[in-house]
Design a protein around this motif. Sequence first.
Motif, PDB file in Angstrom:
ATOM      1  N   LEU B 102       1.143  -1.388   0.045  1.00 28.81           N
ATOM      2  CA  LEU B 102      -0.213  -0.173   0.031  1.00 28.81           C
ATOM      3  C   LEU B 102       0.767   1.313   0.063  1.00 28.81           C
ATOM      4  CD1 LEU B 102      -2.717  -1.066   2.416  1.00 28.81           C
ATOM      5  CD2 LEU B 102      -2.752  -1.037  -0.094  1.00 28.81           C
ATOM      6  N   LEU B 103       1.947   1.382   0.692  1.00 30.57           N
ATOM      7  CA  LEU B 103       2.780   2.474   0.690  1.00 30.57           C
ATOM      8  C   LEU B 103       3.589   2.629  -0.766  1.00 30.57           C
ATOM      9  CD1 LEU B 103       4.809   1.831   4.123  1.00 30.57           C
ATOM     10  CD2 LEU B 103       2.897   3.462   3.557  1.00 30.57           C
ATOM     11  N   LEU B 104       3.976   1.307  -1.374  1.00 29.90           N
ATOM     12  CA  LEU B 104       4.311   1.622  -2.745  1.00 29.90           C
ATOM     13  C   LEU B 104       3.438   2.117  -3.654  1.00 29.90           C
ATOM     14  CD1 LEU B 104       6.206  -1.683  -2.722  1.00 29.90           C
ATOM     15  CD2 LEU B 104       7.245   0.630  -3.039  1.00 29.90           C
ATOM     16  N   MET B 105       2.094   1.810  -3.333  1.00 28.02           N
ATOM     17  CA  MET B 105       1.123   2.217  -4.267  1.00 28.02           C
ATOM     18  C   MET B 105       0.812   3.571  -3.898  1.00 28.02           C
ATOM     19  SD  MET B 105      -1.872  -1.001  -3.880  1.00 28.02           S
ATOM     20  CE  MET B 105      -2.999   0.130  -5.000  1.00 28.02           C
ATOM     21  N   GLU B 106       0.854   4.240  -2.697  1.00 28.18           N
ATOM     22  CA  GLU B 106       0.829   5.548  -2.454  1.00 28.18           C
ATOM     23  C   GLU B 106       1.840   6.488  -3.042  1.00 28.18           C
ATOM     24  OE1 GLU B 106      -1.124   6.410   2.022  1.00 28.18           O
ATOM     25  OE2 GLU B 106       1.059   6.102   1.774  1.00 28.18           O
ATOM     26  N   LEU B 107       3.191   5.837  -3.244  1.00 25.69           N
ATOM     27  CA  LEU B 107       4.187   6.340  -3.855  1.00 25.69           C
ATOM     28  C   LEU B 107       4.151   6.547  -5.444  1.00 25.69           C
ATOM     29  CD1 LEU B 107       7.559   5.464  -2.538  1.00 25.69           C
ATOM     30  CD2 LEU B 107       6.834   7.470  -3.080  1.00 25.69           C
ATOM     31  N   GLU B 108       2.842   5.496  -5.851  1.00 26.01           N
ATOM     32  CA  GLU B 108       2.617   6.017  -7.352  1.00 26.01           C
ATOM     33  C   GLU B 108       3.506   5.244  -8.373  1.00 26.01           C
ATOM     34  OE1 GLU B 108       1.657   9.886  -7.976  1.00 26.01           O
ATOM     35  OE2 GLU B 108      -0.314   9.775  -7.050  1.00 26.01           O
ATOM     36  N   THR B 109       3.969   4.194  -7.698  1.00 27.43           N
ATOM     37  CA  THR B 109       5.088   3.450  -8.629  1.00 27.43           C
ATOM     38  C   THR B 109       4.273   2.455  -9.631  1.00 27.43           C
ATOM     39  OG1 THR B 109       4.884   1.685  -6.906  1.00 27.43           O
ATOM     40  CG2 THR B 109       6.715   3.301  -6.750  1.00 27.43           C
ATOM     41  N   ASP B 186      -2.901  20.677  -5.688  1.00 33.24           N
ATOM     42  CA  ASP B 186      -3.081  21.927  -6.578  1.00 33.24           C
ATOM     43  C   ASP B 186      -2.005  22.980  -5.730  1.00 33.24           C
ATOM     44  OD1 ASP B 186      -4.954  21.090  -7.777  1.00 33.24           O
ATOM     45  OD2 ASP B 186      -6.648  22.082  -6.856  1.00 33.24           O
ATOM     46  N   THR B 187      -1.864  23.077  -4.727  1.00 33.88           N
ATOM     47  CA  THR B 187      -0.930  23.963  -4.059  1.00 33.88           C
ATOM     48  C   THR B 187       0.350  23.485  -4.258  1.00 33.88           C
ATOM     49  OG1 THR B 187      -2.426  24.208  -2.264  1.00 33.88           O
ATOM     50  CG2 THR B 187      -0.137  25.030  -1.961  1.00 33.88           C
ATOM     51  N   LEU B 188       0.738  22.137  -4.253  1.00 34.15           N
ATOM     52  CA  LEU B 188       2.174  21.692  -4.397  1.00 34.15           C
ATOM     53  C   LEU B 188       2.518  21.798  -5.706  1.00 34.15           C
ATOM     54  CD1 LEU B 188       2.011  18.661  -2.082  1.00 34.15           C
ATOM     55  CD2 LEU B 188       3.343  20.407  -1.579  1.00 34.15           C
ATOM     56  N   SER B 189       1.760  21.653  -6.568  1.00 39.66           N
ATOM     57  CA  SER B 189       2.032  21.756  -7.959  1.00 39.66           C
ATOM     58  C   SER B 189       2.485  23.022  -8.476  1.00 39.66           C
ATOM     59  CB  SER B 189       0.641  21.320  -8.777  1.00 39.66           C
ATOM     60  OG  SER B 189       0.547  19.862  -8.336  1.00 39.66           O
ATOM     61  N   THR B 190       2.281  23.866  -7.654  1.00 39.68           N
ATOM     62  CA  THR B 190       2.608  25.435  -8.262  1.00 39.68           C
ATOM     63  C   THR B 190       4.334  25.560  -7.990  1.00 39.68           C
ATOM     64  OG1 THR B 190       2.577  26.202  -5.884  1.00 39.68           O
ATOM     65  CG2 THR B 190       0.772  26.636  -7.339  1.00 39.68           C
ATOM     66  N   ASP B 191       4.865  24.503  -7.177  1.00 42.47           N
ATOM     67  CA  ASP B 191       6.396  24.282  -7.281  1.00 42.47           C
ATOM     68  C   ASP B 191       6.683  23.471  -8.311  1.00 42.47           C
ATOM     69  OD1 ASP B 191       9.110  23.814  -6.757  1.00 42.47           O
ATOM     70  OD2 ASP B 191       8.527  24.250  -4.536  1.00 42.47           O
ATOM     71  N   ALA B 192       7.082  23.969  -9.350  1.00 44.10           N
ATOM     72  CA  ALA B 192       7.323  22.801 -10.367  1.00 44.10           C
ATOM     73  C   ALA B 192       8.522  22.036 -10.266  1.00 44.10           C
ATOM     74  CB  ALA B 192       7.554  23.666 -11.973  1.00 44.10           C
ATOM     75  N   ASP B 193       9.692  22.464  -9.522  1.00 43.41           N
ATOM     76  CA  ASP B 193      10.869  21.889  -9.327  1.00 43.41           C
ATOM     77  C   ASP B 193      10.608  20.635  -8.409  1.00 43.41           C
ATOM     78  OD1 ASP B 193      12.477  23.191 -11.067  1.00 43.41           O
ATOM     79  OD2 ASP B 193      13.054  24.535  -9.292  1.00 43.41           O
ATOM     80  N   LEU B 194       9.513  20.921  -7.432  1.00 44.03           N
ATOM     81  CA  LEU B 194       9.129  19.899  -6.349  1.00 44.03           C
ATOM     82  C   LEU B 194       8.674  18.808  -7.055  1.00 44.03           C
ATOM     83  CD1 LEU B 194       9.345  19.429  -3.200  1.00 44.03           C
ATOM     84  CD2 LEU B 194       6.987  20.506  -3.259  1.00 44.03           C
ATOM     85  N   VAL B 195       7.675  19.233  -7.934  1.00 45.63           N
ATOM     86  CA  VAL B 195       6.722  17.996  -8.329  1.00 45.63           C
ATOM     87  C   VAL B 195       7.235  17.105  -9.404  1.00 45.63           C
ATOM     88  CG1 VAL B 195       4.458  18.965  -7.614  1.00 45.63           C
ATOM     89  CG2 VAL B 195       5.280  19.762  -9.653  1.00 45.63           C
ATOM     90  N   ARG B 196       8.446  17.748  -9.720  1.00 43.89           N
ATOM     91  CA  ARG B 196       9.119  17.034 -10.852  1.00 43.89           C
ATOM     92  C   ARG B 196       9.894  15.799 -10.135  1.00 43.89           C
ATOM     93  NH1 ARG B 196      13.277  20.444 -12.894  1.00 43.89           N
ATOM     94  NH2 ARG B 196      14.262  19.947 -11.179  1.00 43.89           N
ATOM     95  N   ASP B 197      10.327  16.338  -8.952  1.00 46.63           N
ATOM     96  CA  ASP B 197      11.308  15.424  -8.063  1.00 46.63           C
ATOM     97  C   ASP B 197      10.375  14.438  -7.449  1.00 46.63           C
ATOM     98  OD1 ASP B 197      13.456  16.194  -9.009  1.00 46.63           O
ATOM     99  OD2 ASP B 197      13.987  17.849  -7.351  1.00 46.63           O
ATOM    100  N   TYR B 198       9.314  14.719  -6.688  1.00 46.88           N
ATOM    101  CA  TYR B 198       8.403  13.751  -5.880  1.00 46.88           C
ATOM    102  C   TYR B 198       7.119  13.518  -6.578  1.00 46.88           C
ATOM    103  CZ  TYR B 198      12.215  14.618  -2.985  1.00 46.88           C
ATOM    104  OH  TYR B 198      13.588  14.528  -2.334  1.00 46.88           O
ATOM    105  N   PRO B 199       6.372  12.675  -6.351  1.00 45.39           N
ATOM    106  CA  PRO B 199       4.866  12.704  -6.745  1.00 45.39           C
ATOM    107  C   PRO B 199       3.983  13.584  -5.851  1.00 45.39           C
ATOM    108  CG  PRO B 199       5.698  10.417  -6.422  1.00 45.39           C
ATOM    109  CD  PRO B 199       6.928  11.181  -5.760  1.00 45.39           C
ATOM    110  N   PRO B 200       3.415  14.539  -6.195  1.00 44.11           N
ATOM    111  CA  PRO B 200       2.478  15.421  -5.444  1.00 44.11           C
ATOM    112  C   PRO B 200       1.517  14.855  -4.673  1.00 44.11           C
ATOM    113  CG  PRO B 200       1.931  15.643  -7.656  1.00 44.11           C
ATOM    114  CD  PRO B 200       3.345  14.887  -7.724  1.00 44.11           C
ATOM    115  N   ARG B 201       0.679  13.767  -4.892  1.00 45.48           N
ATOM    116  CA  ARG B 201      -0.019  13.164  -4.060  1.00 45.48           C
ATOM    117  C   ARG B 201       0.546  12.368  -3.152  1.00 45.48           C
ATOM    118  NH1 ARG B 201      -5.341  10.970  -4.174  1.00 45.48           N
ATOM    119  NH2 ARG B 201      -5.443   8.940  -3.169  1.00 45.48           N
ATOM    120  N   TRP B 202       1.787  11.935  -3.252  1.00 41.82           N
ATOM    121  CA  TRP B 202       2.413  11.188  -2.114  1.00 41.82           C
ATOM    122  C   TRP B 202       2.681  12.431  -1.145  1.00 41.82           C
ATOM    123  CZ3 TRP B 202       7.696  11.716  -0.771  1.00 41.82           C
ATOM    124  CH2 TRP B 202       8.325  10.828   0.275  1.00 41.82           C
TER     125      TRP B 202
END
Lengths: 79, 232
Positions: B102-109, B186-202
């Motif tokens: 489930l944790l790996l599913m949360e990570l959207e792997t 939505d908020t996290l996605s405003t930081d393009a660098d961040l959501v390139r490195d990490y899945p925003p939902r996670w």
Amino acid sequence: MEQKLSNLKAGEAGTVAKVKSTGQIRKRILDMGITTGVRVEVIRAAPLGDPVEFELRGYLLTLRKDEADTVIVSTEESA
Amino acid sequence: MTVRVALIGNPNVGKSVVFNNLVPGARQHVGNWPGKTVERKIGRFNYNGEEYEIVDLPGCYSLTCRAMDELVSRTYILEEKPDVVVNITDASNIERNLYLTLLLMELETNLVLVLNQMDIADSRGYDICSDTLASKLGIPVIETIATRKKGMEELKQAIEKAARFPKRASIKYSTDVEQVLARLVDTLSTDADLVRDYPPRWLAIKILENDRNVTEILAGRPVYAKTKEVLA
């Protein structure tokens, strides 16, 4: 009756009612499957009473006494 | 192009045995105790003309980076972003093992679930409906007995298929949680660098969990203050 998991003796079992620890320890305890409603049985304790081995969810888990102190279980037997 | 595959699972479920079966000539040391693999081991194999690079990660019960071995596993998945993640589980201890799933599913792997040690599960009288499990989780499920090399061809097929048709696993939570997650994403996605490195939902899920490591990732970024406003 509710009591600390660490109070149970070998062979006794209880159902987890509450995990009182906080932060990383709490996360770890929850990660290991000790969550509300899970049945935990005491298997045996080390000679000085610490650590203690438990069985839950079909596997064995060993906890330190101070970790088991934070887990509150309800026991069916009337004291 | 090489397909990058990561093997991950609880300690002592047979990851290294699967690794040795998949990689020709691999003599990864196998020991019947947890915590044997503390660094990641890398091997290669070819299947249907495609080259696969496979990484055997240390066993872990969860993906919080408390211990070095868990940190190795989580960092690899988050930062190296393998094409396929193969979650090896002990079918005879499925309830506890599926927590990591489930944790790996949360990570959207792009996840393939392996029910290993099926022989032990059978001997305990477990009747596991892997088809039902696959449809409930929305990921492919393969039954194996790695020590007898059973199910390895099916596993290679599943890895090939997952690499060809990547699918991000995910878990849907209750409506109230999903509403907050959507706002955080939505908020996290405003930081393009961040959501390139990490899945925003996670990241959003971990913010709700008050995960210390994610807090560290976010600290110092303007978006961190904004996520606090969302939760206020």
